[in-house]
Design a protein around this motif. Structure first.
Motif, PDB file in Angstrom:
ATOM      1  N   TYR A   1       0.818  -1.213   0.000  1.00 27.68           N
ATOM      2  CA  TYR A   1       0.000   0.000   0.000  1.00 27.68           C
ATOM      3  C   TYR A   1       0.853   1.265   0.000  1.00 27.68           C
ATOM      4  CZ  TYR A   1      -3.931   3.040   1.325  1.00 27.68           C
ATOM      5  OH  TYR A   1      -4.894   4.012   1.361  1.00 27.68           O
TER       6      TYR A   1
ATOM      7  N   THR B   1      -5.777  11.228  -6.418  1.00 31.30           N
ATOM      8  CA  THR B   1      -5.589   9.885  -5.862  1.00 31.30           C
ATOM      9  C   THR B   1      -4.519   9.160  -6.647  1.00 31.30           C
ATOM     10  OG1 THR B   1      -7.338   8.957  -7.246  1.00 31.30           O
ATOM     11  CG2 THR B   1      -7.965   9.662  -5.026  1.00 31.30           C
TER      12      THR B   1
ATOM     13  N   THR C   1      -3.130   5.071  -7.250  1.00 39.29           N
ATOM     14  CA  THR C   1      -3.388   3.653  -7.034  1.00 39.29           C
ATOM     15  C   THR C   1      -2.074   2.974  -6.687  1.00 39.29           C
ATOM     16  OG1 THR C   1      -5.225   3.717  -8.597  1.00 39.29           O
ATOM     17  CG2 THR C   1      -4.333   1.546  -8.043  1.00 39.29           C
TER      18      THR C   1
ATOM     19  N   ASP D   1      -5.356  -0.592  -3.895  1.00 38.79           N
ATOM     20  CA  ASP D   1      -6.219   0.435  -3.321  1.00 38.79           C
ATOM     21  C   ASP D   1      -5.627   1.814  -3.564  1.00 38.79           C
ATOM     22  OD1 ASP D   1      -8.434  -1.053  -2.162  1.00 38.79           O
ATOM     23  OD2 ASP D   1      -6.932  -1.901  -0.803  1.00 38.79           O
ATOM     24  N   LYS D   2      -6.413   2.827  -3.261  1.00 39.29           N
ATOM     25  CA  LYS D   2      -6.013   4.203  -3.546  1.00 39.29           C
ATOM     26  C   LYS D   2      -5.585   4.941  -2.278  1.00 39.29           C
ATOM     27  CE  LYS D   2      -8.970   4.760  -7.580  1.00 39.29           C
ATOM     28  NZ  LYS D   2      -7.971   4.511  -8.565  1.00 39.29           N
TER      29      LYS D   2
ATOM     30  N   THR E   1      -5.347   9.003  -1.168  1.00 41.01           N
ATOM     31  CA  THR E   1      -5.796  10.334  -1.578  1.00 41.01           C
ATOM     32  C   THR E   1      -4.797  11.370  -1.070  1.00 41.01           C
ATOM     33  OG1 THR E   1      -8.101   9.640  -1.468  1.00 41.01           O
ATOM     34  CG2 THR E   1      -7.685  12.012  -1.415  1.00 41.01           C
TER      35      THR E   1
ATOM     36  N   THR F   1      -4.156  10.401   2.669  1.00 35.93           N
ATOM     37  CA  THR F   1      -5.237   9.854   3.476  1.00 35.93           C
ATOM     38  C   THR F   1      -5.640   8.490   2.933  1.00 35.93           C
ATOM     39  OG1 THR F   1      -6.023  12.107   3.883  1.00 35.93           O
ATOM     40  CG2 THR F   1      -7.544  10.322   4.412  1.00 35.93           C
ATOM     41  N   ASP F   2      -5.811   7.525   3.856  1.00 39.41           N
ATOM     42  CA  ASP F   2      -6.281   6.203   3.444  1.00 39.41           C
ATOM     43  C   ASP F   2      -7.803   6.186   3.422  1.00 39.41           C
ATOM     44  OD1 ASP F   2      -7.185   5.771   6.109  1.00 39.41           O
ATOM     45  OD2 ASP F   2      -5.381   4.662   6.659  1.00 39.41           O
ATOM     46  N   SER F   3      -8.386   5.070   3.006  1.00 42.01           N
ATOM     47  CA  SER F   3      -9.846   5.001   2.878  1.00 42.01           C
ATOM     48  C   SER F   3     -10.564   4.992   4.223  1.00 42.01           C
ATOM     49  CB  SER F   3     -10.247   3.765   2.070  1.00 42.01           C
ATOM     50  OG  SER F   3      -9.846   2.596   2.764  1.00 42.01           O
TER      51      SER F   3
ATOM     52  N   PRO G   1      -7.780  -0.714   3.180  1.00 46.44           N
ATOM     53  CA  PRO G   1      -9.063  -1.054   3.805  1.00 46.44           C
ATOM     54  C   PRO G   1      -9.036  -2.326   4.635  1.00 46.44           C
ATOM     55  CG  PRO G   1      -9.399  -0.407   1.532  1.00 46.44           C
ATOM     56  CD  PRO G   1      -7.921  -0.476   1.752  1.00 46.44           C
TER      57      PRO G   1
END
Length: 189
Positions: free
Chosen positions: A110, A134, A136, A141-142, A144, A155-157, A186
């Motif tokens: 990540y 954002t 990837t 996952d993304k 931001t 920032t994570d989800s 996530p």
């Protein structure tokens, strides 16, 4: 008086690029082990500093250290040891537990984004995205990115955020940005 978005982005970009350039020009003012610009080294060597012992141990435990030695280019958002120390001790132990190797691998992937994203390229993307963009990760996952003043915030989800504290530690196969907090994909450990 309200300035147009493009003027604001240009000013932030100009100030940040000048700040990063001034860091690179005055290496004596930067603590030892934080910034070593070597184009012929790799990202793994960038995290092999006194500030990233926990992160390096985690990459070594998951066999991802080989990935960091590959051709890239990669961008790694590297939590410092201080960032890891903010986690509860039980959570950190769970993360580093050999039984959680696949989950730890997911967390570490990540932090890696394909391509070479310098601070200035992140700022350009923020300007194009009107203050938000954002990226990837290789984990899928993304992350931001936004601005808080002149700081780039990731920032994570889950809403956890980290600030880039040391930008543009450039290596032959990519670039590393040190972050001040641990952000997570996530799927948590």
């Amino acid at each position: 008086m309200k300035f147009p978005q493009t003027v604001t982005c240009f000013v932030v970009l100009f100030v940040t690029v000048n700040f990063v350039f001034s860091q690179n020009k005055s290496l004596a003012a930067i603590p030892s082990g934080v910034y070593v610009p070597k184009e012929n080294t790799n990202i793994k060597e960038a995290i092999a500093t006194d500030n990233h012992k926990t992160l390096l141990a985690a990459y070594n435990a998951t066999d991802l250290n080989d990935l960091l030695e590959e051709s890239g280019p990669f961008t790694i958002f590297a939590p410092s040891d201080n960032a890891f120390s903010k986690l509860p001790k039980t959570k950190l132990e769970a993360m580093l537990n050999a039984d959680n190797k696949n989950q730890l691998k997911s967390v570490l992937k990540y932090y890696i984004v394909p391509g070479k994203l310098t601070a200035s390229s992140i700022l350009k993307a923020l300007c194009r995205g009107k203050g938000k963009t954002t990226f990837t990760t290789i984990q899928g996952d993304k992350i931001t990115a936004t601005m808080r003043g002149i700081d780039i915030i990731l920032t994570d989800s889950m809403g956890n955020s980290a600030m880039i504290t040391v930008a543009d530690s450039t290596r032959g196969n990519g670039v590393m940005h040190e972050i001040d907090s641990v952000i997570l994909p996530p799927t948590r450990i």
